[in-house]
Design an enzyme around this catalytic site. Structure first.
Site, PDB file in Angstrom:
ATOM      1  N   LYS A 173       0.860  -1.194   0.000  1.00  0.00           N
ATOM      2  CA  LYS A 173       0.000   0.000   0.000  1.00  0.00           C
ATOM      3  C   LYS A 173       0.892   1.238   0.000  1.00  0.00           C
ATOM      4  O   LYS A 173       1.904   1.262   0.718  1.00  0.00           O
ATOM      5  CB  LYS A 173      -0.898  -0.037   1.246  1.00  0.00           C
ATOM      6  CG  LYS A 173      -1.972   1.032   1.304  1.00  0.00           C
ATOM      7  CD  LYS A 173      -2.808   0.864   2.588  1.00  0.00           C
ATOM      8  CE  LYS A 173      -3.933   1.878   2.681  1.00  0.00           C
ATOM      9  NZ  LYS A 173      -4.724   1.690   3.928  1.00  0.00           N
ATOM     10  N   SER A 185      -9.688  -0.589   7.310  1.00  0.00           N
ATOM     11  CA  SER A 185      -9.143  -0.341   5.974  1.00  0.00           C
ATOM     12  C   SER A 185      -8.480  -1.539   5.300  1.00  0.00           C
ATOM     13  O   SER A 185      -8.201  -1.489   4.104  1.00  0.00           O
ATOM     14  CB  SER A 185      -8.145   0.815   6.015  1.00  0.00           C
ATOM     15  OG  SER A 185      -8.837   2.030   6.023  1.00  0.00           O
ATOM     16  N   SER A 241      -9.598   1.707   3.003  1.00  0.00           N
ATOM     17  CA  SER A 241      -8.703   2.473   2.152  1.00  0.00           C
ATOM     18  C   SER A 241      -7.669   1.610   1.419  1.00  0.00           C
ATOM     19  O   SER A 241      -7.079   2.084   0.451  1.00  0.00           O
ATOM     20  CB  SER A 241      -7.981   3.523   2.996  1.00  0.00           C
ATOM     21  OG  SER A 241      -7.131   2.898   3.935  1.00  0.00           O
TER      22      SER A 241
END
Lengths: 481, 480
Positions: free
Chosen positions: B67, B166, B142
């Site tokens: 990420k 997330s 996210s």
């Protein structure tokens, strides 16, 4: 009695002598080229985390111990939020609700008395970098960002600038003793802001004015005196004191407004989620206790009691921890305390100053000093030789005993060797002999000079003096006629 | 369909040498152009960070995605934000460093909601990511890029971050496993901070096995993160395996029909396995979202203060002074959701208001933790929905940002309590996968893995349609 009572409180920041910064492993050093002691952590890069330096915590707890604070068993770091370009994260990791130490007191000498003041708290935090204005540009140096700072906040217990100055000197001595700070105010490793308020006697605290830019303890005294006069004048004229921050202008010898009314800062303190509270365990606390030496104030008193040193000598010896330790080793080795103290304050200090050296870095070890003092004490050498030996020790890194053997210092210090010289001088200076007999010190000095000139440096002036006095008074008046 | 075998040999083959890495890069670029899960693709650069690619460990030679709010040296670290658009990380996060040491190869950086703030990955400053199962749908967020890349078979696992759900919510939307570890079990060093006391580096993976291997690799105390802790000794040994006692919500409120159906079906499946089901009330559940957003935004307001363009990142040009430079850099660099949260956080920390908001939220957080702790004296694990709805379309019309926040209550519970939680594929709602989550007491990740292993029958996830396949003529001989 002065019409107004003065209340002064100090906020002192000291740079701790940690090898690395307080939350990262960068070197904590001053004077290096800009932005060389930096890393992602102290530059506040994305994703980095602080890791608190145990050495900084230990030093903070040492200061807390020395200042008799209530030490926190659960101390919490907090974020103090405000934007400034020299502060990489735009919050400062500091402490607020649970600082390292609260309360506490400290005693020091001022105006011939012992004064006790108390503390609000002491807390550990990080320093910011430096902004350097260069023409139209502003440059930033982050070497200092993240270095360990300990803030010591006193209560408004000082009633004059003199007291504040005396305290700062005693405090400086203390932190140097503890080995946690070099105490250098000019270079900013010890910084001080002062709050002052005055009020009619018995009315309690007045309106507080904060004074900054106090780069020496002398400035503190002068700025406080100036502020007292300024505020007293205002009050006498029926005016009101404005709460403000003022700067000391050393050139103009006055304080000047920096900002009126504290720009309503809301720092939004909250506990630093990246650092767990620090709960010192027994091992840590024992380490702290062991690291705190006998403090200068008490050591000085003990030196007077135990060794019979005069207040002046005790003060000088106790002033620096190294010197005091050095002195006590000499005494343990059998040197006479009073003589050793005298020599250290006199001849040793003089010779070191001449060489622009300090005791710690010199070839004069406490064992050599003790040897020298014992040689003097036993009468094996006299003071003049002692001085020469001291110089040789400092220059050649050799033991006094070996130097004496090498230089063949000895022999001329007995009456027999000096006898002929004294007789010669006396017979050549009859007038002076008469004057000595009448008590003239000047004439005695003259005669001593004559003897020493002839006998050379090895002659012990004390002995020469004694022989001369004896000789002058022994001579019968008849013979003179 | 030509479904490749996704064993370790398959992945090692893709990273076997310079040529293969180059081919892999091209494959990723082609496949990712359909879903937009990556922000940077560079297996060659990633492999250069590895000392020994031919190690024998279970992750040696295995590629992974990261990420883009987790630092990997020489890769970008944009955090999905314009303000860090040009930022290249000079260092590597501890979790990634541990994977590198195990011989695993980072192949690129994955899309996300800006600074991890969002549930759809639509808050990325660069581009949205499509759900590989249906390109009209969001992948969740996210960590949407991480979930999409795993679901599309581009990588066997990816690192994400979970502040309020997330990792688990996109895992549920994309049909992958998603682990939010115990707070502090994995070092946060190198994870760009959003809400420090809540967030964890998490794992999105294509099987329980992989999730477990990655977790065992990245866990452990780190001197660079003083909030990290080593798991207590012997924790793995005492991990409880099937059959077990599962707490389930008596009345899971606000679920859409499909999600509720999958939740109930999961309970039935557990009963079939002989597990004991204990209906529970979670009285603090309704406070989770307000408490979570109060604490998260408060921390975010300080965590994001460092982005000013002064030392790195995008800087506003031609300003009169540093105040203006900082103000305009932030005004133009941050997206609206980020600004909203900074403002909220600043508000709840204001002097005079702190007691009412921030301090109060911390007190309620303690109550939540207390209730959860008490609960775990009665049950081994807790089964919870991940998200009240099974998915929503790109374009944010279906769920307002406010509704998306309210929907965090099931996931944020674990963050507030610091407990581990594993999201697993549990069913479908039409085309789209639906995930459920199991929560366990702190440092009982192994218990979660064991249960998920039983539930899955040891099978890896079903990959999304159109997932990565090796092209015809791919030189199998070069694949060792």
């Amino acid at each position: 009695m002065a019409p107004f009572q003065t209340f002064i409180g100090l906020e002192i920041h000291i740079h701790l002598l940690t090898k690395t910064k307080v939350f990262c492993s960068c070197r904590s050093a001053f004077g290096d080229p800009p932005n060389t002691n930096v890393c992602p952590v102290c530059l506040g890069y994305p994703g980095v985390l602080p890791a608190v330096n145990r050495e900084a915590l230990k030093m903070a707890y040492m200061v807390g111990t020395a200042l008799n604070c209530d030490l926190s068993m659960h101390t919490v770091f907090e974020r103090k939020n405000y934007f400034y370009p020299d502060m990489p994260k735009n919050y400062q990791i500091s402490q607020f609700s649970d600082p390292v130490g609260r309360g506490g007191w400290f005693e020091f000498e001022t105006g011939g008395k012992i004064k006790r003041i108390s503390f609000h708290d002491i807390h550990l935090e990080e320093d910011a970098g430096k902004m350097i204005h260069d023409g139209s540009r502003t440059l930033l140096d982050y070497n200092r960002a993240g270095t360990s700072l300990l803030e010591i906040v006193t209560n408004p217990d000082f009633s004059s600038g003199e007291e504040a100055e005396d305290f700062l000197q005693a405090f400086r001595r203390l932190v140097r003793y503890l080995g946690v700070c070099d105490g250098n105010m000019e270079e900013g490793s010890l910084r001080c802001d002062a709050n002052i308020s005055i009020n009619r006697q018995g009315k309690g605290l007045g309106t507080k004015v904060e004074i900054k830019n106090l780069n020496s303890s002398r400035f503190v005294r002068k700025a406080m005196a100036y502020e007292y006069r300024r505020q007293a004048k205002t009050l006498k004229l029926g005016g009101a004191i404005v709460q403000e921050t003022r700067l000391w202008n050393e050139e103009k010898q006055k304080t000047q407004n920096m900002r009126t009314k504290e720009a309503a800062h809301d720092y939004r303190y909250f506990p630093e989620p990246d650092l767990p509270p620090f709960c010192p365990d027994e091992g840590f606390l024992m380490g702290v206790a062991e690291a705190v030496p006998e403090l200068p104030f008490f050591r000085k008193q003990r030196f007077g009691r135990q060794y019979g040193l005069t207040a002046e000598l005790a003060d000088f010896i106790a002033d620096e921890k190294f010197r005091a330790d050095f002195f006590e080793v000499c005494v343990d080795e059998g040197a006479d305390p009073a003589e050793t103290a005298k020599w250290l304050k006199g001849e040793v200090a003089k010779q070191l100053a001449r060489r622009e050296a300090d005791l710690e870095g010199s070839f004069l070890s406490s064992f050599r000093m003790a040897e020298l003092m014992k040689l003097l004490g036993s009468g094996r050498i006299h003071a003049n030789i002692g001085r020469q030996v001291l110089e040789l020790v400092l220059d050649e890194d050799m033991d006094p005993v070996r130097l004496i053997e090498r230089e063949e210092f000895a022999g001329s210090d007995d009456r027999e060797a000096l006898g002929p010289v004294v007789d010669q001088v006396l017979s050549n200076n009859r007038e002076a002999v008469l004057q000595v007999r009448d008590g003239s010190q000047k004439a005695l000095g003259f005669l001593m000079g004559q003897v020493l000139k002839t006998a050379g440096q090895q002659a012990d002036p004390k002995l020469v003096r004694r022989i001369l006095l004896d000789a002058c008074h022994e001579e019968s008046p008849a013979r003179k006629d | 369909m030509n479904k490749p075998e996704r064993g370790i040999q398959f992945w090692r083959g893709l990273t076997a040498g310079a040529e293969q890495l180059q081919q892999y890069k091209e494959l990723l670029e082609v496949y990712d152009s359909r879903i937009g899960s990556f922000l940077e693709i560079d297996p060659v650069k990633g492999a250069a960070l590895i000392q020994d690619r031919r190690g024998s460990g279970p992750l040696a030679g295995v590629p992974f995605g990261v990420k883009d709010n987790i630092a990997v040296k020489n890769f970008q670290l944009s955090c999905g934000s314009k303000i860090l658009e040009n930022f290249i990380s000079p260092y590597t996060a501890t979790a990634v460093q541990k994977l590198l040491a195990a011989g695993s190869i980072p192949v690129g950086k994955l899309n996300l909601d800006e600074f991890g703030m969002g549930s759809s990955t639509e808050n990325s400053a660069f581009h949205p990511t499509a759900n590989p199962w249906d390109h009209a749908y969001v992948p969740g967020g996210s960590s949407g890029g991480s979930a999409a890349a795993v679901a599309a078979g581009l990588v066997p696992f990816a690192l994400g971050s979970d502040t309020g759900g997330s990792v688990r919510q996109p895992a549920a939307f994309c049909g992958t496993y998603g682990l939010k570890p115990t707070y502090g079990a994995v070092s946060r060093f190198g994870l760009t901070a959003y809400a420090s006391s809540l967030e964890c580096v998490g794992i999105l993976a294509d099987s329980v096995h992989t999730t477990r291997e990655v977790f065992r690799t990245i866990m452990g105390a780190d001197p660079l993160d003083q909030t990290s802790t080593a798991a207590p000794e012997g924790q793995a040994d005492t991990a409880k395996s099937s059959p077990c006692t599962i707490g389930v919500l008596k009345q899971p409120e606000g679920l859409d029909a499909a999600t509720e159906a999958v939740y109930l079906a999961s309970i039935e499946r557990m009963k079939d396995l002989g597990w004991t089901i204990v209906p529970i009330d979670l009285s603090t559940l309704e406070y989770v979202v307000p408490v979570y957003y109060t604490i998260a935004t408060a921390e975010a307001s300080a965590n994001l203060a460092r982005y000013t363009g002064i030392r790195y990142g995008v800087r506003e040009q031609g300003t009169a002074n540093h105040e203006e430079m900082v103000r305009l850099t932030r005004e133009h660099g941050f997206g609206n959701e980020v600004k909203l949260r900074i403002l909220l956080g600043t508000y709840v920390l204001r002097s005079g208001f702190q007691d009412q908001y921030y301090v109060r939220a911390q007190k309620i957080r303690t109550l939540i933790l207390r209730e959860i702790t008490e609960l775990f004296t009665r049950v081994d694990m807790m089964l919870m929905p991940v998200f009240p709805v099974s998915g929503f379309r790109l374009g944010s019309k279906q769920m307002t940002p406010f509704q998306q926040k309210m929907a965090d209550k099931f996931t944020a519970t674990a963050n507030l309590a610091g407990i581990p939680s594993l999201s697993f594929p549990a069913g479908k709602a039409g085309q789209l996968p639906v995930g459920m989550q199991l929560m366990a007491p702190v440092f009982h990740e192994e218990r979660l893995f064991n249960a998920a292993e039983v539930l899955s029958g040891g099978r890896p996830i079903e990959l999304a349609p159109g997932s990565l396949v090796l092209p015809d003529g791919y030189d199998a001989k070069a694949v060792r």
